[in-house]
Design an enzyme around this catalytic site. Sequence first.
Site, PDB file in Angstrom:
ATOM      1  N   HIS A  15      44.191  41.545  41.265  1.00 22.22           N
ATOM      2  CA  HIS A  15      43.226  42.356  40.515  1.00 22.22           C
ATOM      3  C   HIS A  15      41.822  41.850  40.821  1.00 22.22           C
ATOM      4  CE1 HIS A  15      42.462  39.824  36.632  1.00 22.22           C
ATOM      5  NE2 HIS A  15      42.796  39.025  37.611  1.00 22.22           N
ATOM      6  N   CYS A  26      35.961  36.123  39.217  1.00 24.52           N
ATOM      7  CA  CYS A  26      36.894  37.204  38.892  1.00 24.52           C
ATOM      8  C   CYS A  26      36.422  38.566  39.399  1.00 24.52           C
ATOM      9  CB  CYS A  26      37.154  37.250  37.396  1.00 24.52           C
ATOM     10  SG  CYS A  26      38.064  35.816  36.802  1.00 24.52           S
ATOM     11  N   HIS A  30      41.563  38.743  43.806  1.00 20.33           N
ATOM     12  CA  HIS A  30      42.395  37.551  43.681  1.00 20.33           C
ATOM     13  C   HIS A  30      43.693  37.924  42.983  1.00 20.33           C
ATOM     14  CE1 HIS A  30      40.323  37.804  39.806  1.00 20.33           C
ATOM     15  NE2 HIS A  30      41.262  37.009  39.298  1.00 20.33           N
ATOM     16  N   HIS A  32      47.380  36.473  40.611  1.00 22.19           N
ATOM     17  CA  HIS A  32      47.977  35.518  39.678  1.00 22.19           C
ATOM     18  C   HIS A  32      49.488  35.662  39.717  1.00 22.19           C
ATOM     19  CE1 HIS A  32      44.138  34.658  37.708  1.00 22.19           C
ATOM     20  NE2 HIS A  32      43.913  35.969  37.686  1.00 22.19           N
ATOM     21  N   HIS A  70      53.725  42.652  42.513  1.00 25.19           N
ATOM     22  CA  HIS A  70      53.146  42.742  43.853  1.00 25.19           C
ATOM     23  C   HIS A  70      52.350  44.035  44.055  1.00 25.19           C
ATOM     24  CE1 HIS A  70      55.606  39.238  44.622  1.00 25.19           C
ATOM     25  NE2 HIS A  70      54.832  39.006  45.668  1.00 25.19           N
ATOM     26  N   GLU A 113      47.755  34.307  32.649  1.00 25.35           N
ATOM     27  CA  GLU A 113      47.309  34.336  34.042  1.00 25.35           C
ATOM     28  C   GLU A 113      47.552  32.983  34.700  1.00 25.35           C
ATOM     29  OE1 GLU A 113      43.205  35.428  34.406  1.00 25.35           O
ATOM     30  OE2 GLU A 113      43.652  37.561  34.197  1.00 25.35           O
TER      31      GLU A 113
END
Length: 127
Positions: A15, A26, A30, A32, A70, A113
């Site tokens: 995201h 952010c 990137h 998580h 994914h 996260e």
Amino acid sequence: MGYKIGKVFSFSASHQLPDLPAEHKCARLHGHNYRVEVTFRADQLVPPGFVTDFGDLAPFKDHLDDKIDHRHLNDVMAHPPTSENLATHLAIWIIDNLEPGIHGTLISVRVHETDSTWAEYSPDRTK
């Protein structure tokens, strides 16, 4: 009062939060390895003594695997994919799609996260 159960699910997704300043980490793309905890409650147990059978939560796992895992969350969600909005998004899915077929009532969805950060959404059940 009553009984509670919880179950943990996991998935990986990317995201970004483009409304943040460009220098904010952010704002960049990137990902998580998310952990999602769902908690259900019931005043009474159903035989053989469950809030709800953990196996009855399998459709939620299937949803995560098919629609979230994914994936790029910006493409999946209608709102910015913060942990807070993701918890809300998942709670709404559970209430609309899972709850009608199980005994327990959702009381919270917690999205991690990282190992040290989380956001939680608890739907208003007074309405």
